[in-house]
Motif scaffolding. Structure first.
Motif, mmCIF file in Angstrom:
data_model
loop_
_atom_site.group_PDB
_atom_site.id
_atom_site.type_symbol
_atom_site.label_atom_id
_atom_site.label_comp_id
_atom_site.label_asym_id
_atom_site.label_seq_id
_atom_site.Cartn_x
_atom_site.Cartn_y
_atom_site.Cartn_z
ATOM 1 N N MET A 11 26.741 122.615 -66.030
ATOM 2 C CA MET A 11 26.597 121.821 -67.245
ATOM 3 C C MET A 11 25.484 120.799 -67.017
ATOM 4 S SD MET A 11 29.457 119.548 -69.225
ATOM 5 C CE MET A 11 30.190 120.927 -70.060
ATOM 6 N N SER A 12 24.603 120.691 -67.971
ATOM 7 C CA SER A 12 23.498 119.743 -67.825
ATOM 8 C C SER A 12 23.966 118.315 -68.086
ATOM 9 C CB SER A 12 22.378 120.101 -68.802
ATOM 10 O OG SER A 12 22.772 119.821 -70.119
ATOM 11 N N LYS A 13 23.200 117.373 -67.587
ATOM 12 C CA LYS A 13 23.544 115.962 -67.743
ATOM 13 C C LYS A 13 23.632 115.577 -69.219
ATOM 14 C CE LYS A 13 22.169 111.353 -66.350
ATOM 15 N NZ LYS A 13 21.200 110.524 -65.661
ATOM 16 N N GLY A 14 22.809 116.197 -70.078
ATOM 17 C CA GLY A 14 22.802 115.873 -71.503
ATOM 18 C C GLY A 14 24.118 116.179 -72.201
ATOM 19 N N ASN A 15 24.874 117.161 -71.711
ATOM 20 C CA ASN A 15 26.148 117.536 -72.326
ATOM 21 C C ASN A 15 27.331 116.811 -71.705
ATOM 22 O OD1 ASN A 15 24.880 119.343 -74.026
ATOM 23 N ND2 ASN A 15 25.103 121.034 -72.602
ATOM 24 N N ARG A 16 27.123 116.192 -70.549
ATOM 25 C CA ARG A 16 28.195 115.520 -69.822
ATOM 26 C C ARG A 16 28.618 114.264 -70.571
ATOM 27 N NH1 ARG A 16 26.826 111.919 -66.100
ATOM 28 N NH2 ARG A 16 28.582 110.969 -65.096
ATOM 29 N N ALA A 17 29.904 113.970 -70.600
ATOM 30 C CA ALA A 17 30.417 112.744 -71.204
ATOM 31 C C ALA A 17 29.981 111.569 -70.334
ATOM 32 C CB ALA A 17 31.935 112.792 -71.310
ATOM 33 N N GLN A 18 28.948 110.857 -70.781
ATOM 34 C CA GLN A 18 28.371 109.798 -69.954
ATOM 35 C C GLN A 18 29.032 108.442 -70.176
ATOM 36 O OE1 GLN A 18 24.071 109.856 -69.794
ATOM 37 N NE2 GLN A 18 24.059 112.032 -70.271
ATOM 38 N N THR A 19 29.519 108.202 -71.384
ATOM 39 C CA THR A 19 30.212 106.944 -71.692
ATOM 40 C C THR A 19 31.304 107.230 -72.712
ATOM 41 O OG1 THR A 19 28.769 106.376 -73.547
ATOM 42 C CG2 THR A 19 28.090 105.581 -71.362
ATOM 43 N N ILE A 20 32.239 106.316 -72.843
ATOM 44 C CA ILE A 20 33.287 106.473 -73.856
ATOM 45 C C ILE A 20 32.689 106.479 -75.265
ATOM 46 C CG2 ILE A 20 35.329 105.386 -74.886
ATOM 47 C CD1 ILE A 20 36.150 104.633 -71.996
ATOM 48 N N PRO A 21 31.758 105.550 -75.616
ATOM 49 C CA PRO A 21 31.146 105.623 -76.953
ATOM 50 C C PRO A 21 30.403 106.945 -77.197
ATOM 51 C CG PRO A 21 30.737 103.473 -75.991
ATOM 52 C CD PRO A 21 31.344 104.328 -74.910
ATOM 53 N N HIS A 22 29.848 107.544 -76.149
ATOM 54 C CA HIS A 22 29.197 108.853 -76.262
ATOM 55 C C HIS A 22 30.224 109.898 -76.707
ATOM 56 C CE1 HIS A 22 27.153 112.393 -73.906
ATOM 57 N NE2 HIS A 22 26.953 112.501 -75.212
ATOM 58 N N VAL A 23 31.370 109.922 -76.052
ATOM 59 C CA VAL A 23 32.432 110.861 -76.408
ATOM 60 C C VAL A 23 32.937 110.578 -77.819
ATOM 61 C CG1 VAL A 23 34.759 111.667 -75.836
ATOM 62 C CG2 VAL A 23 33.116 111.188 -74.007
ATOM 63 N N GLU A 24 33.183 109.302 -78.124
ATOM 64 C CA GLU A 24 33.675 108.938 -79.463
ATOM 65 C C GLU A 24 32.713 109.426 -80.543
ATOM 66 O OE1 GLU A 24 35.979 104.832 -78.121
ATOM 67 O OE2 GLU A 24 33.993 104.717 -79.031
ATOM 68 N N HIS A 25 31.435 109.184 -80.358
ATOM 69 C CA HIS A 25 30.430 109.592 -81.341
ATOM 70 C C HIS A 25 30.453 111.106 -81.546
ATOM 71 C CE1 HIS A 25 26.472 111.051 -82.576
ATOM 72 N NE2 HIS A 25 26.395 109.943 -83.295
ATOM 73 N N ASP A 26 30.471 111.858 -80.453
ATOM 74 C CA ASP A 26 30.415 113.306 -80.571
ATOM 75 C C ASP A 26 31.716 113.891 -81.127
ATOM 76 O OD1 ASP A 26 27.837 113.107 -79.708
ATOM 77 O OD2 ASP A 26 28.104 114.252 -77.862
ATOM 78 N N VAL A 27 32.855 113.271 -80.833
ATOM 79 C CA VAL A 27 34.127 113.702 -81.432
ATOM 80 C C VAL A 27 34.092 113.460 -82.943
ATOM 81 C CG1 VAL A 27 36.602 113.190 -81.603
ATOM 82 C CG2 VAL A 27 35.533 113.467 -79.355
ATOM 83 N N LEU A 28 33.626 112.288 -83.352
ATOM 84 C CA LEU A 28 33.528 111.984 -84.784
ATOM 85 C C LEU A 28 32.586 112.959 -85.489
ATOM 86 C CD1 LEU A 28 33.351 108.105 -84.530
ATOM 87 C CD2 LEU A 28 35.220 109.429 -85.558
ATOM 88 N N LYS A 29 31.478 113.280 -84.851
ATOM 89 C CA LYS A 29 30.526 114.234 -85.426
ATOM 90 C C LYS A 29 31.179 115.607 -85.584
ATOM 91 C CE LYS A 29 25.791 115.824 -84.882
ATOM 92 N NZ LYS A 29 24.563 115.691 -84.101
ATOM 93 N N GLU A 30 31.921 116.014 -84.572
ATOM 94 C CA GLU A 30 32.622 117.306 -84.633
ATOM 95 C C GLU A 30 33.638 117.327 -85.768
ATOM 96 O OE1 GLU A 30 33.459 121.232 -83.325
ATOM 97 O OE2 GLU A 30 31.832 119.891 -82.760
#
Length: 78
Positions: free
Chosen positions: A1-20
């Motif tokens: 898995m590339s670094k770009g897809n890795r959950a780097q921060t909690i706000p990163h995960v939150e943003h992508d979950v909301l987008k999904e």
């Protein structure tokens, strides 16, 4: 898995979950269960639009905290 897809921060995960949620959860079954006439159709559209707006707002509030190489990253405005 590339670094770009890795959950780097909690706000990163939150943003992508909301987008999904916004992009990939169909409301067709809920619409069919809740809409029976013109008035309920109008209420459903308004309510669903309000929730979509809330989700987009939550996403925007996290954009400045995304990894800088994320496609949705935007620096914080003063």
């Amino acid at each position: 898995m590339s670094k770009g897809n890795r959950a780097q921060t909690i706000p990163h995960v939150e943003h992508d979950v909301l987008k999904e949620v916004l992009d990939n959860i169909p409301l067709d079954d809920l619409h069919d269960a809740m809409v029976a006439d013109e008035a309920s159709e109008k209420r459903f559209k308004k309510g669903a639009g309000n929730v979509a707006k809330l989700i987009r707002n939550l996403m925007v509030r996290r954009q400045h905290r995304l990894p800088h190489d994320h496609e949705d990253y935007k620096p914080k405005e003063d």
